[in-house]
Design an enzyme around this catalytic site. Structure first.
Site, PDB file in Angstrom:
ATOM      1  N   TYR A 106      95.185 133.060  40.876  1.00  0.00           N
ATOM      2  CA  TYR A 106      93.833 133.104  40.416  1.00  0.00           C
ATOM      3  C   TYR A 106      93.161 133.548  41.402  1.00  0.00           C
ATOM      4  O   TYR A 106      93.028 132.956  42.553  1.00  0.00           O
ATOM      5  CB  TYR A 106      93.676 131.740  39.571  1.00  0.00           C
ATOM      6  CG  TYR A 106      92.092 131.885  39.455  1.00  0.00           C
ATOM      7  CD1 TYR A 106      91.381 132.805  38.497  1.00  0.00           C
ATOM      8  CD2 TYR A 106      91.307 131.007  39.928  1.00  0.00           C
ATOM      9  CE1 TYR A 106      89.985 132.646  38.226  1.00  0.00           C
ATOM     10  CE2 TYR A 106      89.900 131.030  39.493  1.00  0.00           C
ATOM     11  CZ  TYR A 106      89.448 131.496  38.743  1.00  0.00           C
ATOM     12  OH  TYR A 106      87.986 131.586  38.647  1.00  0.00           O
ATOM     13  N   LYS A 150      89.988 126.155  29.569  1.00  0.00           N
ATOM     14  CA  LYS A 150      90.984 127.177  29.044  1.00  0.00           C
ATOM     15  C   LYS A 150      91.585 126.469  27.864  1.00  0.00           C
ATOM     16  O   LYS A 150      91.010 126.189  26.883  1.00  0.00           O
ATOM     17  CB  LYS A 150      92.090 127.740  30.168  1.00  0.00           C
ATOM     18  CG  LYS A 150      91.648 128.085  31.315  1.00  0.00           C
ATOM     19  CD  LYS A 150      90.367 129.119  31.093  1.00  0.00           C
ATOM     20  CE  LYS A 150      89.972 129.690  32.579  1.00  0.00           C
ATOM     21  NZ  LYS A 150      89.614 128.925  33.610  1.00  0.00           N
ATOM     22  N   ASP A 201      99.257 124.574  39.397  1.00  0.00           N
ATOM     23  CA  ASP A 201      98.270 124.628  38.490  1.00  0.00           C
ATOM     24  C   ASP A 201      99.028 124.943  37.142  1.00  0.00           C
ATOM     25  O   ASP A 201      99.805 125.862  36.861  1.00  0.00           O
ATOM     26  CB  ASP A 201      97.613 125.819  38.717  1.00  0.00           C
ATOM     27  CG  ASP A 201      96.321 126.403  38.079  1.00  0.00           C
ATOM     28  OD1 ASP A 201      96.366 125.781  36.666  1.00  0.00           O
ATOM     29  OD2 ASP A 201      95.770 127.276  38.384  1.00  0.00           O
ATOM     30  N   ARG A 224      78.725 109.128  37.703  1.00  0.00           N
ATOM     31  CA  ARG A 224      79.579 110.102  38.691  1.00  0.00           C
ATOM     32  C   ARG A 224      80.626 109.322  39.026  1.00  0.00           C
ATOM     33  O   ARG A 224      81.782 109.983  39.463  1.00  0.00           O
ATOM     34  CB  ARG A 224      78.587 110.223  39.933  1.00  0.00           C
ATOM     35  CG  ARG A 224      79.245 110.986  40.924  1.00  0.00           C
ATOM     36  CD  ARG A 224      78.250 111.635  42.043  1.00  0.00           C
ATOM     37  NE  ARG A 224      77.458 110.585  42.617  1.00  0.00           N
ATOM     38  CZ  ARG A 224      78.002 109.970  43.835  1.00  0.00           C
ATOM     39  NH1 ARG A 224      79.201 110.156  44.146  1.00  0.00           N
ATOM     40  NH2 ARG A 224      77.255 108.917  44.519  1.00  0.00           N
TER      41      ARG A 224
END
Length: 413
Positions: free
Chosen positions: A126, A225, A200, A62
């Site tokens: 978005y 993406k 972004d 983690r």
């Protein structure tokens, strides 16, 4: 751990392929999948030192993992490729690989902002980002102002009226209208107010656009993406140039949120990135031809693609991007019914949300990716019921056009 520095590549194609190597003693050709939750210490002292941060090494996946760390280094090397810092030395970036782009956005905001701080961002975003800013951040006492970031006067006025703004968040090109923001101009304006800027860079990728060259403080991607490129894993990454902040506050927030990626998804991401430059060239070339074809079709009212000379941000896009990219949108004259007819008739292009995969993806933003927005908010952002979003793939462009032609025929007008 291998500490020998990698060469400073002359071309981004080489950097995408050779940007990271295996840290393990067996020198695996491909980065291995380190499928382990925890790591063994050679001694009690070593464990204590690693937790104290005085000795490098892995503790718990983690916190960090060799496979995810390799993906972080690779993406950082591409965002910094060919760039120098203020001291004319190669730009150094710190990346944190997350389980999703939303996770990366969460780490950014919750590590940087406090109760009472405010954010300034695009009107068109978005859908998930818009809801995060409009719904989730206010629960932590953080307000967001939405405006047109292409209007520098409006940005300046907002900063004067709201001195609590601590972050300007840019999405360029925007989803799904492909509007572009002048990154350098925003960064220069933000600097006069002492405000951080994030961007972004999902649509463009570091191959087409390197925001750190224009002065941004943070970059994040949905690695799901184009960076992955094959639709095989969800992921996100946050990058920053303030190494002290990224290694302390941002890393601590990242660990506490538990939004880390995993070794298998990082492995898929690394292998996808190896072909990123090739894919982005083909994506862009195909999208340019598709946009030009759609622009002449009688059933299409408008095409939003910054590669077209008629797009209002065409010149700006050409100035800050190597190519316009793969994503476009177009508005059908027949509205919602025409959109449903068109999508239902597709034979090769894929009916799916998301974007950035090697195949062409087509979706209806108003009822899919942006359905969570209120109708009036969608219309304000330019998302009409007849709008179709298209992530143009790397298939033969003739086959893409043939599918569009038959899908737009017979009753779509």
């Amino acid at each position: 751990m291998n500490t020998e520095p990698l060469p400073r590549f002359e071309d981004v194609y080489s950097a995408a392929i050779h940007g990271v190597s295996d840290e393990g003693s067996l020198h695996s050709h491909a980065i291995p999948i380190y499928a382990t939750s925890t790591f063994v210490f050679d001694s009690a002292e070593q464990g204590m030192n690693r937790f104290a941060g005085s000795e490098p090494g892995y503790i718990y996946s983690r916190f960090a993992n060799p496979t995810t760390a390799a993906a972080e280094r690779l993406i950082a090397s591409l965002e910094a490729f060919g760039l120098n810092d203020a001291h004319s030395s190669p730009l150094q970036l710190k990346a944190l690989l997350h389980a999703s782009g939303q996770g990366a956005l969460s780490t950014l905001c919750f590590s940087l902002l406090n109760n009472g701080d405010q954010v300034l961002t695009n009107t068109a975003l978005y859908g998930g980002t818009h809801e995060f800013f409009a719904y989730l951040l206010p629960k932590s006492g953080i307000q967001t102002h939405f405006t047109d970031l292409s209007d520098l006067h409006a940005v300046d006025q907002a900063l004067k009226q709201h001195p609590a703004i601590k972050l300007i968040h840019i999405e360029t090109p925007t989803n799904p209208l492909m509007g572009c923001t002048d990154i350098e101009a925003i960064c220069k304006l933000a600097a006069t107010y002492g405000i951080k800027v994030s961007i972004d860079n999902t649509f463009a990728t570091p191959y087409l656009q390197q925001p750190f060259a224009f002065g941004v403080d943070f970059v994040y991607h949905s690695t799901t993406k184009f960076l992955n490129g094959h639709g095989t894993a969800i992921g996100g990454v946050l990058l920053g140039k303030d190494l002290d902040f990224m290694n302390t506050t941002a890393t601590k927030t990242f660990k506490l949120l538990g939004a880390n990626s995993n070794a298998f998804d990082a492995f898929l991401l690394i292998n996808g990135i190896k072909t990123l430059p090739l894919r982005m060239q083909r994506h862009s070339a195909n999208a340019q031809q598709v946009a030009a074809w759609l622009d002449e079709h009688p059933a299409v009212a408008k095409v939003n693609y910054n590669g077209l000379s008629t797009h209002p941000d065409h010149a700006l896009s050409a100035r800050q991007m190597r190519a316009p990219g793969a994503v476009l949108s177009f508005e059908l004259k027949g509205g919602l019914e025409a959109g449903k007819h068109f999508i239902n008739r597709l034979r090769m292009c894929t009916r799916a949300v998301s974007l950035g995969t090697v195949d062409t993806l087509i979706s209806h933003p108003a009822s899919m990716s942006h359905a969570i927005m209120k109708p009036e908010e969608r219309l304000k952002a330019g998302i009409t019921d007849g709008l179709i979003r298209m992530s143009v793939g790397i298939e033969a462009v003739e086959d893409i056009l043939a599918d569009l032609k038959q899908a737009l025929s017979d009753g779509s007008r």
